[in-house]
Design a protein around this motif. Structure first.
Motif, mmCIF file in Angstrom:
data_model
loop_
_atom_site.group_PDB
_atom_site.id
_atom_site.type_symbol
_atom_site.label_atom_id
_atom_site.label_comp_id
_atom_site.label_asym_id
_atom_site.label_seq_id
_atom_site.Cartn_x
_atom_site.Cartn_y
_atom_site.Cartn_z
ATOM 1 N N UNK A 120 62.034 -54.935 40.355
ATOM 2 C CA UNK A 120 62.514 -56.199 40.907
ATOM 3 C C UNK A 120 62.339 -57.332 39.910
ATOM 4 N N UNK A 121 61.228 -57.336 39.187
ATOM 5 C CA UNK A 121 60.991 -58.371 38.182
ATOM 6 C C UNK A 121 61.980 -58.236 37.030
ATOM 7 N N UNK A 122 62.175 -57.012 36.531
ATOM 8 C CA UNK A 122 63.128 -56.798 35.436
ATOM 9 C C UNK A 122 64.523 -57.270 35.816
ATOM 10 N N UNK A 148 65.506 -59.382 38.129
ATOM 11 C CA UNK A 148 65.609 -60.837 38.348
ATOM 12 C C UNK A 148 65.670 -61.587 37.023
ATOM 13 N N UNK A 149 64.757 -61.255 36.121
ATOM 14 C CA UNK A 149 64.696 -61.993 34.864
ATOM 15 C C UNK A 149 65.916 -61.701 34.005
ATOM 16 N N UNK A 150 66.315 -60.449 33.924
ATOM 17 C CA UNK A 150 67.462 -60.104 33.076
ATOM 18 C C UNK A 150 68.740 -60.716 33.629
ATOM 19 N N UNK A 151 68.901 -60.708 34.943
ATOM 20 C CA UNK A 151 70.096 -61.290 35.546
ATOM 21 C C UNK A 151 70.148 -62.795 35.319
ATOM 22 N N UNK A 152 69.003 -63.462 35.386
ATOM 23 C CA UNK A 152 68.957 -64.902 35.117
ATOM 24 C C UNK A 152 69.390 -65.208 33.687
ATOM 25 N N UNK A 153 69.038 -64.329 32.755
ATOM 26 C CA UNK A 153 69.347 -64.581 31.343
ATOM 27 C C UNK A 153 70.758 -64.150 30.954
ATOM 28 N N UNK A 154 71.266 -63.084 31.597
ATOM 29 C CA UNK A 154 72.509 -62.463 31.133
ATOM 30 C C UNK A 154 73.619 -62.401 32.173
ATOM 31 N N UNK A 155 73.328 -62.777 33.411
ATOM 32 C CA UNK A 155 74.359 -62.750 34.436
ATOM 33 C C UNK A 155 74.731 -61.361 34.908
ATOM 34 N N UNK A 156 73.927 -60.362 34.607
ATOM 35 C CA UNK A 156 74.162 -58.988 35.075
ATOM 36 C C UNK A 156 72.822 -58.274 35.150
ATOM 37 N N UNK A 157 72.827 -57.093 35.765
ATOM 38 C CA UNK A 157 71.610 -56.305 35.848
ATOM 39 C C UNK A 157 71.450 -55.448 34.591
ATOM 40 N N UNK A 158 70.227 -55.152 34.193
ATOM 41 C CA UNK A 158 70.027 -54.293 33.023
ATOM 42 C C UNK A 158 70.380 -52.850 33.350
ATOM 43 N N UNK A 159 70.794 -52.108 32.325
ATOM 44 C CA UNK A 159 71.147 -50.698 32.526
ATOM 45 C C UNK A 159 70.321 -49.769 31.656
ATOM 46 N N UNK A 160 70.016 -50.179 30.420
ATOM 47 C CA UNK A 160 69.295 -49.293 29.498
ATOM 48 C C UNK A 160 67.883 -49.820 29.260
ATOM 49 N N UNK A 161 66.932 -48.902 29.299
ATOM 50 C CA UNK A 161 65.517 -49.257 29.216
ATOM 51 C C UNK A 161 64.829 -48.351 28.207
ATOM 52 N N UNK A 162 63.948 -48.925 27.390
ATOM 53 C CA UNK A 162 63.020 -48.131 26.587
ATOM 54 C C UNK A 162 61.616 -48.498 27.014
ATOM 55 N N UNK A 163 60.880 -47.503 27.475
ATOM 56 C CA UNK A 163 59.490 -47.730 27.855
ATOM 57 C C UNK A 163 58.599 -47.163 26.772
ATOM 58 N N UNK A 164 57.934 -48.053 26.044
ATOM 59 C CA UNK A 164 56.935 -47.632 25.076
ATOM 60 C C UNK A 164 55.643 -47.287 25.808
ATOM 61 N N UNK A 165 54.906 -46.324 25.276
ATOM 62 C CA UNK A 165 53.680 -45.841 25.930
ATOM 63 C C UNK A 165 54.004 -45.379 27.351
#
Length: 290
Positions: free
Chosen positions: A46-48, A50-67
């Motif tokens: 939910x946090x990802x 919200x923040x990504x949509x505020x910055x880019x006007x869309x939802x994120x699709x690709x994620x890299x999780x380190x560790x």
């Protein structure tokens, strides 16, 4: 350097463990216990979004999780949306094997095709570029020198697509500087978070996670972490030095009744210290819409 799942001190979230009345072999495994007592992917999602949509006007699709540890977040990321893809990076082979068997293998064929797990050093993996790079559960605290942490932040920046965000969490407060054991009781077991040693000259600390089963036995020192307790100003300055143009801090609110974090993070420029706090940093290159 070994990448392991990381603890979340002084955190209560919506996700709760639901072990069987009699805990079997799976529910006595340290990875299962960690996931059930520490991780709450839905809070992160939910946090990802919200923040990504505020910055880019869309939802994120690709994620890299380190560790990425057991890849619980990775598995639930591809379950959330049919367009989501994820790359999980970790050095610990045993942890990745457990996560593959218990988290990835339970997915549908389509979902598994959208997950890539890579045993590698997070400093060396910068492709493919993604919408989000995340380092959760304080995992980057494993870097104990300024040079190492700066190198990691630069690698994270190289991993981002245009408009991408780099997000990590941090913790602090006076309980992060004195020996203590905090106990949280769950159904079937108790989670114990111990600060064993703290060195104020280097700002280094050693933490342990223990699990105690309510019927009998437990796991002592299921996980041990030797970290540098990076401060928010240090991290912000290093992110800027790594090339990020914008670094915002999102501070967690407190539930007045329980005294624990309420999993609501708001952008903040000032905060009041407490016995324990958690915050996210959000680093980006492009112009901000909010």
């Amino acid at each position: 350097m070994s990448n392991h799942p990381m603890p979340r001190p002084r955190r209560k979230t919506a996700r709760r463990p639901t072990p069987p009345p009699v805990m079997g072999p799976k529910s006595r495994n340290r990875h299962w216990l960690y996931q059930e007592s520490v991780q709450s992917p839905e809070v992160h999602f939910d946090f990802f979004d919200r923040i990504f949509r505020e910055r880019n006007g869309r939802k994120p699709a690709s994620l890299k999780e380190d560790f990425c540890g057991t890849a619980l977040l990775a598995s639930e990321w591809v379950e959330r949306r049919a367009t989501n893809t994820v790359l999980g990076v970790d050095l610990d082979a045993e942890t990745l094997r457990w996560g593959q068997q218990h988290n990835i293998d339970r997915l549908t064929d389509d979902q598994r095709e959208r997950v890539t797990l890579r045993r590698a050093n997070v400093l060396q993996v910068t492709r493919p570029r993604v919408d989000l790079v995340v380092a959760l559960n304080f995992s980057f605290f494993i870097f104990r020198s300024r040079t190492e942490l700066l190198e990691y932040f630069r690698a994270a920046r190289r991993s981002l697509s245009p408009g991408g965000l780099f997000i990590g969490d941090m913790f602090g407060g006076w309980e992060a500087q004195r020996p203590m054991i905090e106990k949280t009781r769950y159904r079937g077991f108790t989670y114990l978070w111990e600060l064993d040693q703290y060195d104020p000259i280097g700002n280094f600390a050693r933490f342990h996670i223990h699990f105690k089963f309510h019927d009998r036995g437990g796991i002592r020192r299921a996980f041990t972490y030797e970290w540098r307790l990076w401060t928010i100003p240090e991290v912000r300055e290093l992110l800027v030095e790594a090339g990020f143009r914008h670094v915002d801090i999102y501070w967690e609110g407190i539930d007045r009744r329980s005294g624990y974090g309420n999993s609501v993070f708001r952008k903040s420029t000032r905060a009041t210290n407490s016995q324990g706090w958690i915050a996210f940093f959000v680093a980006s290159d492009g112009p901000k819409r909010a």
